[in-house]
Design a protein around this motif. Sequence first.
Motif, short mmCIF file in Angstrom:
data_model
loop_
_atom_site.label_atom_id
_atom_site.label_comp_id
_atom_site.label_asym_id
_atom_site.label_seq_id
_atom_site.Cartn_x
_atom_site.Cartn_y
_atom_site.Cartn_z
N GLU A 212 1.24 -1.11 -0.06
CA GLU A 212 -0.23 0.22 0.17
C GLU A 212 0.79 1.36 -0.13
O GLU A 212 0.62 1.78 -0.75
N ALA A 213 2.22 1.14 0.67
CA ALA A 213 2.68 2.37 1.02
C ALA A 213 3.45 2.38 -0.90
O ALA A 213 3.67 4.14 -0.58
N GLN A 214 3.85 1.33 -1.44
CA GLN A 214 4.81 1.57 -2.66
C GLN A 214 3.88 1.80 -3.40
O GLN A 214 4.30 2.28 -4.30
N ALA A 215 2.28 1.49 -3.57
CA ALA A 215 1.41 1.39 -4.74
C ALA A 215 1.16 2.61 -5.47
O ALA A 215 0.84 3.81 -4.56
N ASP A 216 1.41 3.16 -6.69
CA ASP A 216 0.69 4.55 -7.27
C ASP A 216 -0.47 4.51 -7.10
O ASP A 216 -1.62 5.47 -7.48
N HIS A 217 -0.92 3.26 -7.22
CA HIS A 217 -2.96 2.76 -7.40
C HIS A 217 -3.10 1.42 -6.34
O HIS A 217 -2.43 0.39 -6.75
N VAL A 218 -4.21 1.37 -5.66
CA VAL A 218 -4.78 -0.18 -5.43
C VAL A 218 -5.95 0.25 -6.31
O VAL A 218 -6.99 0.73 -5.50
N GLU A 219 -6.38 -1.46 -6.41
CA GLU A 219 -7.61 -1.67 -6.99
C GLU A 219 -8.48 -2.54 -5.89
O GLU A 219 -7.81 -3.87 -5.31
N THR A 220 -9.03 -2.68 -5.99
CA THR A 220 -10.31 -4.03 -4.92
C THR A 220 -10.95 -4.82 -5.72
O THR A 220 -11.92 -4.09 -6.53
N ARG A 221 -10.87 -6.03 -5.58
CA ARG A 221 -11.53 -6.70 -6.90
C ARG A 221 -13.02 -7.25 -5.91
O ARG A 221 -12.74 -7.69 -4.43
N ALA A 222 -13.56 -7.09 -6.36
CA ALA A 222 -14.81 -7.45 -5.35
C ALA A 222 -15.01 -9.02 -4.47
O ALA A 222 -15.20 -9.97 -3.28
N MET A 223 -15.58 -9.91 -5.73
CA MET A 223 -14.69 -11.72 -5.34
C MET A 223 -13.59 -12.15 -4.02
O MET A 223 -12.07 -11.27 -5.04
N HIS A 224 -13.67 -12.10 -2.97
CA HIS A 224 -12.78 -12.19 -2.26
C HIS A 224 -12.41 -11.54 -1.33
O HIS A 224 -10.86 -10.95 -0.60
N ASP A 225 -12.47 -9.89 -1.98
CA ASP A 225 -12.24 -8.69 -1.06
C ASP A 225 -10.47 -8.72 -1.07
O ASP A 225 -10.01 -8.66 -0.75
N ARG A 226 -10.03 -9.19 -2.83
CA ARG A 226 -8.84 -9.30 -2.98
C ARG A 226 -8.14 -7.36 -3.50
O ARG A 226 -9.45 -7.50 -4.48
N LYS A 227 -6.63 -7.29 -3.17
CA LYS A 227 -6.63 -6.20 -3.86
C LYS A 227 -5.41 -5.95 -4.61
O LYS A 227 -4.82 -7.38 -4.78
N ARG A 228 -5.46 -5.42 -6.46
CA ARG A 228 -4.34 -5.77 -6.47
C ARG A 228 -2.97 -4.42 -6.06
O ARG A 228 -4.14 -3.03 -6.97
N TYR A 229 -2.60 -4.27 -6.31
CA TYR A 229 -1.65 -2.71 -6.31
C TYR A 229 -0.64 -2.60 -7.48
O TYR A 229 0.07 -3.75 -7.61
N PHE A 230 -0.32 -1.64 -7.85
CA PHE A 230 0.30 -1.03 -9.27
C PHE A 230 1.96 -0.44 -8.34
O PHE A 230 1.32 0.63 -8.31
N VAL A 231 3.04 -0.94 -8.43
CA VAL A 231 3.82 0.16 -8.44
C VAL A 231 4.70 0.00 -8.94
O VAL A 231 5.27 -1.04 -9.79
N SER A 232 5.20 0.47 -9.21
CA SER A 232 6.53 0.95 -9.97
C SER A 232 7.69 0.92 -9.77
O SER A 232 8.19 0.20 -8.36
N SER A 233 8.25 0.57 -10.71
CA SER A 233 9.71 0.03 -10.02
C SER A 233 10.71 0.77 -9.23
O SER A 233 11.13 -0.26 -8.43
N GLU A 234 11.16 2.05 -9.45
CA GLU A 234 11.97 2.69 -8.28
C GLU A 234 10.85 2.51 -6.85
O GLU A 234 11.66 2.73 -6.29
#
Length: 353
Positions: A212-234
């Motif tokens: 969460e601290a690294q991510a440019d943005h976060v999405e949450t999938r409704a099923m399983h309440d599963r988060k997707r983190y989009f993180v830059s390489s730097e």
Amino acid sequence: MLEDEFGREVTGVRVSLTDRCNFDCVYCHNEGLGDTRGPMDPQDDELGTDAVVRFLEVAHDFGVGAVKFTGGEPMLRDDLEAIVRRTPDDMAVSMTTNGTFLPGRAEGLVDAGLDRVNVSQDALDAEAFAELTQSGAYDRVLEGVEAALDAGLAPVKLNMVVFEPTAGYVPGMVDHVAENDGLQLQLIEYMPELAGHPEWAVDIQRVHDWLEAQADHVETRAMHDRKRYFVSSEAAARAENGTVAAADGGGDAAGLGMVEIVDPVGNADFCANCHRVRLTHDGYLKGCLNRNDDLVAIGETKASMREAFRTTVAERVPYYGEYMIEEDGEWTFNEAYRDSEGDRTPYEYSKDD
């Protein structure tokens, strides 16, 4: 489409084609069956090509729209391409593999109908990889990932089990998928109830917090309440000392890696939204990865397979929060599901059914 008593429709199946594997991963739970690995030669108890296809046709008749082939290592099956080709046309087909056999076969699998692939890769260092998998196949796995990408299987999802021996590798793996187009990362919570060694478990929330601290943005999938983190390489590379606990803020590099965490323990939404059943390599259906007291033999005919499927779905129970309940911070067995004779034995159907 069949629905269990908790309102969950079964929309997918996981089919273990073998319990054989050319790796000996220290965390292996063999689809919940335990460490049953043995000889590399085909075994008599493995379901044949026709039986697997027959089961998939039955599942399709019940409205199942997706199958994932697993193992052991499913690519040890020489008939894998034939099975994929004979899978009902409108079923989505994916596979989890260690990747060592993808070079030379990935293109043929795509031609047969394979849609997606997950490749197990827990480290980016050959020595660390060898320690985790008890194999020297690190370079071959990298070749397998490239072969999958070249065959058109992008995005290739890399599976990484997060536990004490691998926790320090997470930032490097995040950086890796951010820097390489076509790759995604799936971090899988370690479950000691399946693999043993409870001292290896880590607090998966720490990994969530770090991402969460690294991510440019976060999405949450409704099923399983599963988060997707989009993180830059730097951002990932700024983690100090290579630990998941030490990183600071985000980054604004152009490359983004998608990272998803599979965290069933303590996540009530995970089991509540489980829509799959599993078929073992030796012909038993199970309603939950964590359980082996609910095994139902599928037999050899479509009639016996249909009955086994109905029974399995009807008796499905969410593992966390129902079959296992949390009391005073500990997960304990719910006595409501113990039968009068103690542990259950698998259902058996006659081969002539």
